[in-house]
Design an enzyme around this catalytic site. Structure first.
Site, PDB file in Angstrom:
ATOM      1  N   CYS A 270       0.804  -1.234   0.000  1.00 14.18           N
ATOM      2  CA  CYS A 270       0.000   0.000   0.000  1.00 14.18           C
ATOM      3  C   CYS A 270       0.832   1.277   0.000  1.00 14.18           C
ATOM      4  O   CYS A 270       0.827   2.025  -0.980  1.00 14.18           O
ATOM      5  CB  CYS A 270      -0.913   0.011   1.221  1.00 14.18           C
ATOM      6  SG  CYS A 270      -2.199  -1.231   1.133  1.00 14.18           S
TER       7      CYS A 270
HETATM    8  N1  LIG Z   1      -2.901  -5.993   1.823  1.00 10.05           N
HETATM    9  C1  LIG Z   1      -3.277  -4.886   2.435  1.00 10.05           C
HETATM   10  O1  LIG Z   1      -2.859  -4.657   3.575  1.00 10.05           O
HETATM   11  C2  LIG Z   1      -4.224  -3.894   1.808  1.00 10.05           C
HETATM   12  C3  LIG Z   1      -4.791  -2.915   2.629  1.00 10.05           C
HETATM   13  C4  LIG Z   1      -5.668  -2.010   2.092  1.00 10.05           C
HETATM   14  C5  LIG Z   1      -5.947  -2.051   0.725  1.00 10.05           C
HETATM   15  N2  LIG Z   1      -5.376  -3.009  -0.073  1.00 10.05           N
HETATM   16  C6  LIG Z   1      -5.725  -3.023  -1.496  1.00 10.05           C
HETATM   17  O2  LIG Z   1      -6.604  -4.119  -1.746  1.00 10.05           O
HETATM   18  C7  LIG Z   1      -6.352  -4.651  -3.041  1.00 10.05           C
HETATM   19  C8  LIG Z   1      -6.036  -6.133  -2.942  1.00 10.05           C
HETATM   20  O3  LIG Z   1      -4.836  -6.282  -2.170  1.00 10.05           O
HETATM   21  P1  LIG Z   1      -4.399  -7.662  -1.541  1.00 10.05           P
HETATM   22  O4  LIG Z   1      -3.304  -7.330  -0.579  1.00 10.05           O
HETATM   23  O5  LIG Z   1      -5.581  -8.418  -1.059  1.00 10.05           O
HETATM   24  O6  LIG Z   1      -3.780  -8.401  -2.828  1.00 10.05           O
HETATM   25  P2  LIG Z   1      -3.424  -9.952  -2.972  1.00 10.05           P
HETATM   26  O7  LIG Z   1      -2.419 -10.037  -4.058  1.00 10.05           O
HETATM   27  O8  LIG Z   1      -3.142 -10.540  -1.645  1.00 10.05           O
HETATM   28  O9  LIG Z   1      -4.794 -10.599  -3.473  1.00 10.05           O
HETATM   29  C9  LIG Z   1      -5.358 -10.337  -4.708  1.00 10.05           C
HETATM   30  C10 LIG Z   1      -5.934 -11.629  -5.252  1.00 10.05           C
HETATM   31  O10 LIG Z   1      -6.608 -11.349  -6.468  1.00 10.05           O
HETATM   32  C11 LIG Z   1      -6.421 -12.432  -7.355  1.00 10.05           C
HETATM   33  N3  LIG Z   1      -6.729 -11.974  -8.703  1.00 10.05           N
HETATM   34  C12 LIG Z   1      -6.014 -11.183  -9.519  1.00 10.05           C
HETATM   35  N4  LIG Z   1      -6.683 -10.944 -10.658  1.00 10.05           N
HETATM   36  C13 LIG Z   1      -7.860 -11.590 -10.555  1.00 10.05           C
HETATM   37  C14 LIG Z   1      -8.992 -11.722 -11.402  1.00 10.05           C
HETATM   38  N5  LIG Z   1      -9.047 -11.107 -12.579  1.00 10.05           N
HETATM   39  N6  LIG Z   1     -10.016 -12.492 -11.004  1.00 10.05           N
HETATM   40  C15 LIG Z   1      -9.969 -13.114  -9.801  1.00 10.05           C
HETATM   41  N7  LIG Z   1      -8.932 -13.013  -8.948  1.00 10.05           N
HETATM   42  C16 LIG Z   1      -7.896 -12.256  -9.315  1.00 10.05           C
HETATM   43  C17 LIG Z   1      -4.987 -12.851  -7.101  1.00 10.05           C
HETATM   44  O11 LIG Z   1      -4.743 -14.173  -7.514  1.00 10.05           O
HETATM   45  C18 LIG Z   1      -4.884 -12.679  -5.576  1.00 10.05           C
HETATM   46  O12 LIG Z   1      -5.208 -13.867  -4.902  1.00 10.05           O
HETATM   47  C19 LIG Z   1      -5.223  -3.813  -3.630  1.00 10.05           C
HETATM   48  O13 LIG Z   1      -5.782  -2.768  -4.387  1.00 10.05           O
HETATM   49  C20 LIG Z   1      -4.556  -3.241  -2.403  1.00 10.05           C
HETATM   50  O14 LIG Z   1      -3.904  -2.024  -2.675  1.00 10.05           O
HETATM   51  C21 LIG Z   1      -4.524  -3.947   0.461  1.00 10.05           C
END
Ligand SMILES: NC(=O)c1ccc[n+]([C@@H]2O[C@H](COP(=O)([O-])OP(=O)(O)OC[C@H]3O[C@@H](n4cnc5c(N)ncnc54)[C@H](O)[C@@H]3O)[C@@H](O)[C@H]2O)c1
Length: 433
Positions: A270
């Site tokens: 992030c």
């Molecule tokens: N991790 C954090 O602490 C956090 C906190 C706040 C916001 N975010 C935001 O949330 C969002 C997700 O982050 P995350 O950490 O969960 O990412 P992540 O990589 O852990 O998870 C994302 C998942 O989406 C899947 N994916 C990708 N493309 C796809 C598709 N077309 N169809 C289905 N699945 C698909 C991936 O395989 C993965 O499992 C990002 O925008 C991030 O900036 C993350």
């Protein structure tokens, strides 16, 4: 039953696209609230693990996942056709940067393409992925309306930023207040109604753009304040002052000051990334986001400052980086979690390996890491490893370590987190930032 009635009675079928750090805990919260959940992920390994009730997200205990999977409330699939039976779909896919540091919204575009193929009347679509202001309106609305459906009439569309703080023992998905902004007031109301079923506090704002901007303000605030305190650390270094003492004493002021702490650089999915979504958007409007760029420059240079501290610690032993054996304590970017995404440890290790050091690491949460110079595996933290390493570098301060033992056994220690603050013996061996 219309969608509102289905939500109110928890009869709505909720789909979550992307079962990562954000999507999996969210799916569990909705399942806990009694909803039927389908998680859709492109990664078959994650899908299998969810269906086997084997959690890969630290904040989701196996027992919690198992209770939802065994009750039949949560299942996962790679098949996007499952969206057909979903009344509400929440998008939690990654939003990384391209090599050029421009936003990569290709995962959002792919997810929305899948929804467009299965859209049906009364469907609610919510984007949670962090992105630049205007994405929900410009990218998602236009794609979904290209099907002939009209937002606010045939389907509902909203943005609700995820604010999860992995590893935070006090605040989790359920008790962290949730921001919701809809394209139309009805869209906002519908999304807020859904989240109120699973999340303790929901705050509605006037638009999707506002909701998108709120998340970017939060993360830019952190990035800029961390950069400020990192620069204060550089200044204290020149002045021969202990920056940790300065911050702790300043933090006794009961108003008008909020402590941030220096470190080896920014990490995680992030803070190092999200502000660039905002600066990129502003560039398209001929506005240059100066604080964001400056913060990125200062934070991005911190691994070099850590390198200079390692050089200092080795110098005392009349040693060079080249040929030294250096032990990195922790490759995760954050205390007590195993996430290495954008971790400054990776930058520090690269700087050291490029200069000919033999680098080993210990991290109880991370078994191995892949680097330019090959794969590194976590070594057991024996007294012998500490004693035979020329310098031990604390990049992240996991709570499980006995820092007094680390200092006692190590030849020298570079501490980038003030993890050794309470260690009394052997302080001469410690170089702090
Ligand atoms: N991790 C954090 O602490 C956090 C906190 C706040 C916001 N975010 C935001 O949330 C969002 C997700 O982050 P995350 O950490 O969960 O990412 P992540 O990589 O852990 O998870 C994302 C998942 O989406 C899947 N994916 C990708 N493309 C796809 C598709 N077309 N169809 C289905 N699945 C698909 C991936 O395989 C993965 O499992 C990002 O925008 C991030 O900036 C993350």
């Amino acid at each position: 039953m219309d969608l509102k009635e289905k939500i109110d009675s928890a009869a709505a079928h909720v789909g979550i696209i992307g079962l990562g750090y954000v999507g999996l805990p969210l799916a569990c919260e909705f399942a806990r609230a009694g909803f039927q959940l389908t998680g859709i992920d492109t990664d078959p390994a994650k899908v299998d693990r969810v269906n086997r009730a084997e959690s890969y997200v630290q904040d989701v205990p196996n027992a919690v996942l198992a209770s939802h999977v065994q009750a039949g409330r949560l299942r996962a699939t790679t098949d996007v056709a499952a969206l057909r039976s979903c009344d509400a779909v929440i998008i939690c896919v990654p939003t990384p940067l391209r090599k050029t540091r421009d936003p990569d919204i290709s995962y959002i575009v792919a997810a929305v393409g899948a929804i467009a193929a299965e859209i049906h009347p009364d469907m609610l679509v919510v984007l949670e992925s962090t992105t630049y202001p205007g994405t929900t309106e410009e990218v998602i609305r236009s794609r979904l309306e290209s099907t002939g459906f009209k937002v606010g009439r045939d389907f509902y569309l909203a943005f609700s930023p995820e604010r999860v703080d992995p590893g935070n023992a006090r605040f989790n998905t359920r008790n962290t207040p949730k921001i919701v902004g809809g394209i139309t007031p009805a869209c906002g109301d519908m999304a807020a109604a859904l989240y109120r079923k699973a999340i303790d506090t929901v705050i509605q704002v006037s638009s999707t753009e506002s909701a998108e901007m709120i998340k970017l303000l939060e993360n830019t605030f952190r990035s800029v304040n961390i950069a400020l305190v990192n620069e204060i650390a550089l200044m204290c270094d020149r002045l021969g002052l202990d920056v940790w003492e300065v911050i702790d004493a300043a933090a006794t002021k009961p108003f008008g000051f909020m402590p941030f702490y220096p470190g080896p650089g920014l990490g995680g999915h992030c803070i190092p990334i999200d502000p660039h979504y905002l600066s990129w958007k502003l560039k398209t409007l001929n506005y240059y986001a100066k604080f964001i760029e400056l913060a990125s420059e200062i934070n991005g240079n911190m691994p070099h400052f850590v390198l200079s501290k390692i050089v200092e610690a080795l110098n005392v032993q009349r040693k060079a980086v080249n040929g030294s054996r250096l032990l990195i304590l922790v490759v995760a970017y954050k205390k007590d979690i195993g996430d290495v995404r954008e971790s400054p440890a990776l930058d520090v290790i690269k700087l050291l390996q490029d200069r000919g050091a033999e680098v080993v690491y210990n991290d109880p949460y991370v078994e191995e890491i892949s680097l330019d110079h090959g794969i590194l595996r976590s070594s057991a933290l024996s007294d012998d490893l500490l004693a035979t390493s020329d310098c031990t570098i604390i990049i992240t301060d996991h709570s499980s370590y006995d820092y007094a033992r680390v200092v006692e056994k190590a030849r020298s220690v570079v501490d980038t987190r003030n993890a050794t603050r309470d260690v009394k013996a052997g302080r001469k061996k410690i170089t702090k930032i």
